[in-house]
Design a protein around this motif. Sequence first.
Motif, PDB file in Angstrom:
ATOM      1  N   PHE A 108      -3.278  -5.957  -1.092  1.00 52.70           N
ATOM      2  CA  PHE A 108      -1.841  -5.740  -1.183  1.00 52.70           C
ATOM      3  C   PHE A 108      -1.604  -4.323  -1.697  1.00 52.70           C
ATOM      4  CE2 PHE A 108      -1.587 -10.263  -0.662  1.00 52.70           C
ATOM      5  CZ  PHE A 108      -0.394 -10.433   0.007  1.00 52.70           C
ATOM      6  N   ASP A 109      -1.501  -3.393  -0.750  1.00 61.35           N
ATOM      7  CA  ASP A 109      -1.227  -1.993  -1.042  1.00 61.35           C
ATOM      8  C   ASP A 109       0.221  -1.675  -0.695  1.00 61.35           C
ATOM      9  OD1 ASP A 109      -3.810  -1.309  -1.956  1.00 61.35           O
ATOM     10  OD2 ASP A 109      -4.522  -1.011   0.097  1.00 61.35           O
ATOM     11  N   ARG A 110       0.647  -0.471  -0.996  1.00 63.75           N
ATOM     12  CA  ARG A 110       2.004  -0.012  -0.673  1.00 63.75           C
ATOM     13  C   ARG A 110       2.280  -0.228   0.817  1.00 63.75           C
ATOM     14  NH1 ARG A 110       6.306   3.195  -1.693  1.00 63.75           N
ATOM     15  NH2 ARG A 110       6.813   4.853  -0.193  1.00 63.75           N
ATOM     16  N   GLY A 111       3.423  -0.848   1.136  1.00 62.85           N
ATOM     17  CA  GLY A 111       3.822  -1.068   2.519  1.00 62.85           C
ATOM     18  C   GLY A 111       3.300  -2.345   3.144  1.00 62.85           C
ATOM     19  N   VAL A 112       2.408  -3.047   2.468  1.00 58.84           N
ATOM     20  CA  VAL A 112       1.874  -4.308   3.001  1.00 58.84           C
ATOM     21  C   VAL A 112       2.947  -5.392   2.889  1.00 58.84           C
ATOM     22  CG1 VAL A 112       0.195  -6.168   2.525  1.00 58.84           C
ATOM     23  CG2 VAL A 112      -0.562  -3.794   2.654  1.00 58.84           C
ATOM     24  N   ILE A 113       2.964  -6.277   3.875  1.00 59.60           N
ATOM     25  CA  ILE A 113       3.919  -7.389   3.898  1.00 59.60           C
ATOM     26  C   ILE A 113       3.159  -8.685   3.693  1.00 59.60           C
ATOM     27  CG2 ILE A 113       5.608  -8.627   5.303  1.00 59.60           C
ATOM     28  CD1 ILE A 113       6.132  -5.912   6.674  1.00 59.60           C
ATOM     29  N   GLY A 114       3.633  -9.482   2.742  1.00 58.91           N
ATOM     30  CA  GLY A 114       3.016 -10.766   2.449  1.00 58.91           C
ATOM     31  C   GLY A 114       4.037 -11.885   2.552  1.00 58.91           C
ATOM     32  N   MET A 115       3.529 -13.089   2.715  1.00 58.29           N
ATOM     33  CA  MET A 115       4.399 -14.271   2.772  1.00 58.29           C
ATOM     34  C   MET A 115       4.647 -14.784   1.357  1.00 58.29           C
ATOM     35  SD  MET A 115       5.270 -14.828   5.894  1.00 58.29           S
ATOM     36  CE  MET A 115       5.879 -16.522   5.977  1.00 58.29           C
ATOM     37  N   ALA A 116       5.925 -15.018   1.055  1.00 60.62           N
ATOM     38  CA  ALA A 116       6.291 -15.607  -0.227  1.00 60.62           C
ATOM     39  C   ALA A 116       6.023 -17.111  -0.162  1.00 60.62           C
ATOM     40  CB  ALA A 116       7.761 -15.339  -0.523  1.00 60.62           C
ATOM     41  N   ARG A 117       5.772 -17.692  -1.309  1.00 61.66           N
ATOM     42  CA  ARG A 117       5.479 -19.129  -1.382  1.00 61.66           C
ATOM     43  C   ARG A 117       5.787 -19.631  -2.777  1.00 61.66           C
ATOM     44  NH1 ARG A 117       0.922 -19.993  -4.306  1.00 61.66           N
ATOM     45  NH2 ARG A 117      -0.644 -18.355  -4.453  1.00 61.66           N
TER      46      ARG A 117
END
Length: 182
Positions: A108-117
Motif C-alpha cells: 500500500f504505497d501512495r496512489g494505491v487503491i484498496g477495498m474497504a471492509r
Amino acid sequence: MRKLAIVLSVLASPALATGLEIDIAGEAEGTVRVDLFEDVAPAHVERITTLAEKGAYDGVVFHRVIDGFMAQTGDVEFGKLDGGDMAMAGRGGSDLPDLPAEFSDLPFDRGVIGMARSQSPDSANSQFFIMFDQGHFLNGDYTVVGEVTEGMDVVDAIKRGEGQNGAVIGKPDVMQNVRVTE
C-alpha cells in the motif's frame, strides 16, 4: 485434462476492464485515471467495474478522508450526495454479496487503491480507498485493486475529514461520474 479445461475456460472468459476514469468535484476538481489489477484481484475488479457500468458510483461522496493516510468512497447505499443521509455514509454497500479477500504481496504505497471492509477479511463490497501516502501496515490485510496513474494532484486536493475517524463535515467532495476504460 481437467487443468486444461480450466485454463481454456479462463481464456474464453470476457476480458475485464483495465481501468476507471473518475470525475471529482468539490474542493478537488478534475479527473483521476486508475489502472485496475484484474490479475491480482479479479473478483474485486469485476465488482468495481460492474457498479461503475451501472452508474452506482456516480454522485457518491468521499465520506472518510484522513490527511496523510487515505480518502475513502464507494458507499453506493448511503453515500449519494443527492438524497443520501450523510450521517449514514460509510455504513453501506451494494445489494451484491460481500467478497472473499484477495490479498496479495503488493504494498500500500501512495496512489494505491484498496477495498474497504469491516473487521472480517471477507466483507469488502463496494467501498474503496485511495492512499495519500504509504501505509504498509495494511499490507496483506486489505485487497489491493489498482493504482492512480493520472490525477494524483486531484486526489491530494480532496476535502479532508476531521477527528481520528476522518469524517468529512459539511459538503464532501463527490465522484460525479465514474467510467470504465479499456
